[in-house]
Each structure stands twice: as C-alpha cells, then as structure tokens.
Design a protein around this motif. Structure first.
Motif, mmCIF file in Angstrom:
data_model
loop_
_atom_site.group_PDB
_atom_site.id
_atom_site.type_symbol
_atom_site.label_atom_id
_atom_site.label_comp_id
_atom_site.label_asym_id
_atom_site.label_seq_id
_atom_site.Cartn_x
_atom_site.Cartn_y
_atom_site.Cartn_z
ATOM 1 N N GLU A 229 11.394 -68.419 -50.702
ATOM 2 C CA GLU A 229 10.220 -67.756 -51.281
ATOM 3 C C GLU A 229 8.946 -68.066 -50.523
ATOM 4 O O GLU A 229 7.882 -67.537 -50.839
ATOM 5 N N LYS A 230 9.052 -68.920 -49.518
ATOM 6 C CA LYS A 230 7.868 -69.229 -48.716
ATOM 7 C C LYS A 230 7.825 -68.327 -47.494
ATOM 8 O O LYS A 230 8.794 -67.671 -47.149
ATOM 9 N N SER A 231 6.671 -68.374 -46.808
ATOM 10 C CA SER A 231 6.580 -67.670 -45.534
ATOM 11 C C SER A 231 5.976 -68.621 -44.510
ATOM 12 O O SER A 231 5.424 -69.654 -44.860
ATOM 13 N N TRP A 259 8.262 -77.844 -42.866
ATOM 14 C CA TRP A 259 8.417 -77.403 -44.256
ATOM 15 C C TRP A 259 7.871 -78.471 -45.212
ATOM 16 O O TRP A 259 7.104 -78.179 -46.136
ATOM 17 N N ASP A 264 3.547 -77.899 -51.416
ATOM 18 C CA ASP A 264 3.731 -76.810 -52.383
ATOM 19 C C ASP A 264 3.163 -75.467 -51.919
ATOM 20 O O ASP A 264 3.329 -74.454 -52.607
ATOM 21 N N ASP A 266 2.422 -71.885 -50.364
ATOM 22 C CA ASP A 266 3.321 -70.736 -50.202
ATOM 23 C C ASP A 266 3.529 -70.373 -48.745
ATOM 24 O O ASP A 266 4.569 -69.850 -48.363
ATOM 25 N N GLU A 267 2.494 -70.619 -47.939
ATOM 26 C CA GLU A 267 2.623 -70.276 -46.527
ATOM 27 C C GLU A 267 2.541 -71.526 -45.658
ATOM 28 O O GLU A 267 1.690 -72.400 -45.866
#
Ligand SMILES: Nc1ncnc2c1ncn2[C@@H]1O[C@H](COP(=O)(O)OP(=O)(O)O)[C@@H](O)[C@H]1O
Ligand SMILES: [Mg+2]
Length: 391
Positions: A229-231, A259, A264, A266-267
């Motif tokens: 769900e991350k980018s 990573w 936490d 998102d990107e």
C-alpha cells in the motif's frame, strides 16, 4: 505493514531483477524435449548473487510444466540415497501400483487366518537408486519430466557426484525426459570441472550470474513497494539501486532498510534511501566480505591492499611495482583472485574490485590493524598517488 523485502540468503524476493533471460532459456529447454541444449545448466556466481533463488525459481517453472523435482543438497550423506528417497516419495504419489495388498499366512480361503500386509514395492528391500530413478522417469513418460537440482555444487563429494553423473547420463542416453541444474561459486565449480569424473557438467550450459544493471535493480525495488500500500519516489528507488550496486543481496537489504527508514509514511523518499548506505557497507562486510577474506592467503590479501592506492581500477603493472614482484608473479595472483571472484578485469591491463564495498571493508580492516600493529606486509602505506595512478 510487513517489510516486503527479503534480505536473507535463500529467500525468494517478491521481484527478481535481471534474470528473465536465464529463466526463459530454461523454460524453452524444458519444452524442447530430451537432449535439448540447456537441459543441463550450471549456475555460477559469488555469494549473494542469487544462485539459490534462481534454482528455486527454476524448480517452480518445472512444476508449472507438470514436471517433478528432485532437489539435492550436498550436505546429505549420499547424493544417490537422497535422490532415491525423493524419487520414492514421488513414485508413491504417482504410481497406483506402488502399494498392493499381499495375503500372508494361513491357508487361502480361510478368512480367519488371512493376515493382510501392505507391500510397498519401493520400500525395503529397496530398489537401487538407478532402478528407482529409471522407473520414475519411465512412469513420467514423454509429456512430463524429472528435474534434478543441486545447490552448492562446489562442496559436493566428487565420488558422489560421479556416481550421480553416471545415472543421469544413463537416463539421458535412454532418452528419458530429465534436466539438471547445479549452482555453485565459480572458483569451486571450475575446479570440479577439471575432474575427469564430471564430464556431464562440462557439457552443461554455463550461466554466470553477478550484479544486475542498476535500471533492473531500481525497477525491482519500485515493483516490490508498488505491490504494497506504500509507494516509492522514483529518485528514491534509483538511489537505493545505486547503493545496492545491483548486487542482488544488497537490493533486498537496501530495500528493506529504506522501507524501515520511512516508518509509517505512505511514500518512501530519497532521504530514506540515502540513510541505507552505511548499513549496507557494514552488512556486506559481515555477511559477505569477511567470510570471503577469512580464509584468504596472505599474498592475495596483499594484492588487494595494493589496489587500495587507486580510487578506481588499478593497473596491474602498478600492482607488481607496489608489491615489488615480477609481472609473472603478479599475474599468478591476479588469476587466483579473478577465480575467487574478488576482482574482475577492467579496461587495458587493469583490475578492479568485484564485490561492492570490498574496498571499504579492506580500508576499515586496515584501519583496525593499524591501531593494533604497524603494517606487516610488503605493501607500503603510501597514500599519495604516483603519476601512473592518476590516469
Ligand atoms: N534477481 C534478484 N533480484 C533481487 N534480489 C535477489 C535476486 N536474486 C537473489 N536476491 C536476493 O539476494 C539474496 C541472496 O540470494 P541467494 O539466492 O541466497 O544467493 P546465493 O545463493 O548466490 O548466495 C537474497 O536475499 C535474495 O532475496
Ligand atoms: Mg546459495
């Protein structure tokens, strides 16, 4: 969210960088029938370049084609016994006749005294490995086949390998649908190939794997994150790939660190990748370089240290001068280090380090030595560079 990168040996990563060609060739060889080129393959490469993962992928492709797989490990006592045991397991699954009911004791017709016993025709007394494998390949027929894989080929007992080779060659000669993939570190495998007992390996297609191009590394990192769900920002993926030097183990390690650094968010951003470099150097030193250097002959180590005086590739003539040895002597050690996959040939009479961060690890090691004792070897601790070195 769990970290999607797989920074441990033998762990199949979510996306493989730069292995399409090898895998496509392997798949084609399966389709082309017995005796096709590429039915026997030898994967060679340094630690951490992804040999075990490649073997696992090839096994998966074979299974997709309805092939059966016998996966051999050299740590096993006997290669043949291991092959036989696995073949028996497969036969029991496939062969409806494998177990049959045999009446024992009592007289026929007397229900009360009819003792049943299940007889497993592949169990004791055991069929020989050769007969078991031949039975299995015959049963598999022409539509499917049997793949043997053997990891860490360089550590295999030569007698065991020769015995296995004999059986494999017999199966090939009988036009059975078999394939073989071995993997090992280059130097060890080349030594094996010199033995007269390994003819079938010498005929195998050799695939040398190493670092992948940075574009493929960045694409693998990008795809790994994109599947979550991350980018990841494009510049961050490129930077992480640069830090990995395209070395498969580091693609996973740097990916995992990047990573983790993003926490936490998102990107994943450039700064997250940037922060992974120092850890990558330390990780390489502990997991790859120190194990490789531990058993290295003193002369080879001196050769590597002589290369430290250059920032880039080293001219072999300079190395000979620095070591105070003749050109012929230099070339003996050059060959040995090439074989160890610690150096690689560069342009016009130069050599360079073949493992990422080997230079850094040697410098760090020398720093530690210097604190403990003055330089013991014939290498001068000169840090200024001569005119030849500046080219
Ligand atoms: N093609 C690849 N792309 C990205 N990562 C890879 C690739 N091949 C292997 N890896 C990763 O590299 C590491 C070492 O792989 P492994 O197969 O154990 O290497 P080897 O057997 O050559 O020592 C593992 O963390 C694995 O996930
Ligand atoms: Mg391995």
């Amino acid at each position: 969210m769990p970290n999607p990168f797989r920074a441990s040996f033998g762990a199949v990563p979510p996306f493989l960088a730069g292995r399409d060609l090898v895998l496509d060739d392997f798949e084609a060889a399966l389709d082309h029938g017995p005796g096709a080129e590429g039915r026997a393959t030898l994967v060679m490469g340094a630690r951490g370049t992804g040999k075990t993962v490649l073997l696992t992928e090839m096994e998966a492709i074979a299974r997709d084609h309805d092939w059966q797989v016998v996966s051999l490990h050299t740590s096993a006592g006997s290669l043949l016994e291991e092959a036989r045991t696995q073949a028996v397991e497969i036969l029991r699954d496939l062969d409806p006749e494998a177990t049959r009911f045999r009446a024992t004791g009592g007289s026929v017709g007397s229900i009360a005294s009819l003792h049943g016993e299940v007889v497993d025709q592949y169990g004791a007394p055991a069929l020989s490995p050769a007969s078991t494998l031949s039975r299995l390949t015959t049963l598999l027929g022409a539509d499917t086949g049997l793949l043997f894989t053997l990891d860490e080929v360089q550590s295999v007992d030569l007698e065991h390998l020769a015995a296995f080779a004999q059986i494999y060659q017999d199966l090939v000669r009988a036009e059975q649908n078999v394939a073989f993939v071995g993997a090992g570190v280059g130097a060890g495998v080349r030594t094996l190939l010199d033995s007269p007992k390994t003819t079938f390996l010498r005929r195998a297609r050799r695939v040398e794997i190493g670092m992948v191009d940075l574009g493929s590394a960045a694409a693998a990192i990008q795809a790994t994150v994109a599947a979550t769900e991350k980018s990841i920002d494009a510049a961050a993926a490129v930077r992480a790939a640069e830090i990995s030097c395209g070395y498969p183990y580091l693609i996973q390690y740097v990916g995992a660190q990047t990573w983790a650094h993003a926490g936490d968010a998102d990107e994943i951003l450039l700064e997250d990748a940037e922060g992974a470099r120092e850890g990558a150097i330390a990780q390489m030193a502990t997991n790859v370089i120190e194990p490789a250097l531990r058993s290295l002959a003193a002369r080879k180590r001196e050769y590597l240290e002589a290369m430290l005086l250059d920032d880039g590739p080293s001219a072999v003539a300079d190395i000979a001068t620095r070591l105070g040895v003749a050109a012929g002597y230099q070339s003996v050690y050059r060959e040995r280090l090439l074989d160890d996959e610690l150096i690689r040939p560069g342009e016009r009479g130069t050599v360079e380090f073949a493992l990422p961060y080997l230079r850094e690890a040697l410098l760090a090691g020398r720093g530690r030595d210097a604190e403990a004792a003055p330089l013991a070897s014939g290498v001068r601790a000169r840090r200024t560079r001569g005119p030849r070195d500046r080219r």
